[in-house]
Design an enzyme around this catalytic site. Structure first.
Site, PDB file in Angstrom:
ATOM      1  N   ASP A 233     -29.700  26.765   8.022  1.00  0.00           N
ATOM      2  CA  ASP A 233     -28.469  27.289   8.587  1.00  0.00           C
ATOM      3  C   ASP A 233     -27.539  27.548   7.391  1.00  0.00           C
ATOM      4  O   ASP A 233     -27.748  26.981   6.315  1.00  0.00           O
ATOM      5  CB  ASP A 233     -27.888  26.241   9.542  1.00  0.00           C
ATOM      6  CG  ASP A 233     -26.552  26.639  10.106  1.00  0.00           C
ATOM      7  OD1 ASP A 233     -26.415  27.797  10.543  1.00  0.00           O
ATOM      8  OD2 ASP A 233     -25.642  25.790  10.120  1.00  0.00           O
TER       9      ASP A 233
ATOM     10  N   ASP B  73     -23.477  28.152   7.396  1.00  0.00           N
ATOM     11  CA  ASP B  73     -22.183  27.467   7.456  1.00  0.00           C
ATOM     12  C   ASP B  73     -22.354  26.016   7.883  1.00  0.00           C
ATOM     13  O   ASP B  73     -22.903  25.731   8.938  1.00  0.00           O
ATOM     14  CB  ASP B  73     -21.243  28.198   8.424  1.00  0.00           C
ATOM     15  CG  ASP B  73     -20.983  29.638   8.003  1.00  0.00           C
ATOM     16  OD1 ASP B  73     -20.850  29.883   6.791  1.00  0.00           O
ATOM     17  OD2 ASP B  73     -20.930  30.521   8.886  1.00  0.00           O
TER      18      ASP B  73
ATOM     19  N   GLY C 228     -14.799  28.142   8.916  1.00  0.00           N
ATOM     20  CA  GLY C 228     -14.580  28.946  10.112  1.00  0.00           C
ATOM     21  C   GLY C 228     -14.622  30.428   9.799  1.00  0.00           C
ATOM     22  O   GLY C 228     -13.768  30.932   9.083  1.00  0.00           O
TER      23      GLY C 228
ATOM     24  N   THR D 105     -28.972  32.360  10.302  1.00  0.00           N
ATOM     25  CA  THR D 105     -27.566  32.087  10.587  1.00  0.00           C
ATOM     26  C   THR D 105     -27.010  32.934  11.724  1.00  0.00           C
ATOM     27  O   THR D 105     -27.201  34.149  11.748  1.00  0.00           O
ATOM     28  CB  THR D 105     -26.717  32.268   9.299  1.00  0.00           C
ATOM     29  OG1 THR D 105     -25.348  32.021   9.590  1.00  0.00           O
ATOM     30  CG2 THR D 105     -26.874  33.642   8.679  1.00  0.00           C
ATOM     31  N   ASN D 106     -26.365  32.276  12.672  1.00  0.00           N
ATOM     32  CA  ASN D 106     -25.594  32.979  13.694  1.00  0.00           C
ATOM     33  C   ASN D 106     -24.299  33.441  13.042  1.00  0.00           C
ATOM     34  O   ASN D 106     -23.618  32.640  12.398  1.00  0.00           O
ATOM     35  CB  ASN D 106     -25.237  32.050  14.861  1.00  0.00           C
ATOM     36  CG  ASN D 106     -26.403  31.747  15.773  1.00  0.00           C
ATOM     37  OD1 ASN D 106     -27.470  32.341  15.678  1.00  0.00           O
ATOM     38  ND2 ASN D 106     -26.196  30.812  16.683  1.00  0.00           N
TER      39      ASN D 106
ATOM     40  N   CYS E 176     -32.257  36.528  19.284  1.00  0.00           N
ATOM     41  CA  CYS E 176     -32.141  36.049  17.898  1.00  0.00           C
ATOM     42  C   CYS E 176     -31.065  34.984  17.734  1.00  0.00           C
ATOM     43  O   CYS E 176     -31.147  34.168  16.814  1.00  0.00           O
ATOM     44  CB  CYS E 176     -31.905  37.208  16.927  1.00  0.00           C
ATOM     45  SG  CYS E 176     -30.497  38.275  17.259  1.00  0.00           S
TER      46      CYS E 176
END
Length: 190
Positions: A11, A13, A21, A53-54, A109
């Site tokens: 991941d 962040d 953020g 990563t989202n 995804c």
């Protein structure tokens, strides 16, 4: 047929960088202490490094896809300058309630769905059972489970750990920085 390789799925962040953020500018990107050395060591150990990563900030209109790509290119070069070569960077720009119509959708995804993992598996010939997912949220653990990733690792460097996330993880570590040693310890013969 190409030989399959184990991977460390990462991941971004809260795992690689401090989660301030919707991080989308170089000035706001801060590597977490020890992660670059850990990534270098994991490469030496024979793992592919794959970022998954989202990035719902794109769909939410917080930043553009071009801004994300500029930051990602900078991150990739910053790591390469420190002898860490990423094997893949996969991102999901979607969100079902996004304000940017192009990216407002339910997709396969966005974690907790396994789409990014499966794309990486197919393109990079990844041995999922021998791989690890490192993230700071329940959705990271759920996506890894859905993609049959062998070991799910929750880290304390991002969002506060929830009991649900802890239960979904195989390991809980303070940081990605601790992963190489944890893997070596696990691989030692009893």
């Amino acid at each position: 047929m190409a030989k399959s390789v184990p991977a460390i799925f990462l991941d971004r962040d809260g795992t690689i960088n401090v989660d301030h953020g919707y991080v989308h500018e170089i000035d706001n990107f801060e590597f977490i202490d020890g992660v670059i050395d850990a990534m270098r060591e994991l490469k030496k150990m024979g793992f592919a490094l794959v970022v998954v990563t989202n990035q719902s900030g794109i769909a939410r209109g917080k930043f553009t896809e071009a801004q994300f790509e500029t930051l990602t290119e900078w991150m990739d070069w910053s790591l390469a300058d420190r002898d860490v070569d990423l094997d893949g960077i996969y991102y999901c720009p979607h969100h079902p309630q996004g304000s940017v119509e192009e990216f407002r959708q339910v997709c396969d995804c966005r974690k907790p769905h396994p789409g990014m993992f499966l794309s990486a598996r197919d393109y990079l010939h990844i041995d999922m059972a021998a791989s690890y997912m490192v993230g700071d949220k329940l959705e990271d653990m759920q996506a890894a489970a859905a993609a049959s990733v062998g070991t799910k690792v929750l880290v304390r460097t991002g969002k506060p750990i929830t009991p649900e996330a802890e239960n979904a993880a195989d390991w809980v570590l303070n940081s990605l920085a601790d992963l190489p040693q944890a893997i070596k310890k696990q691989q030692k013969p009893a």
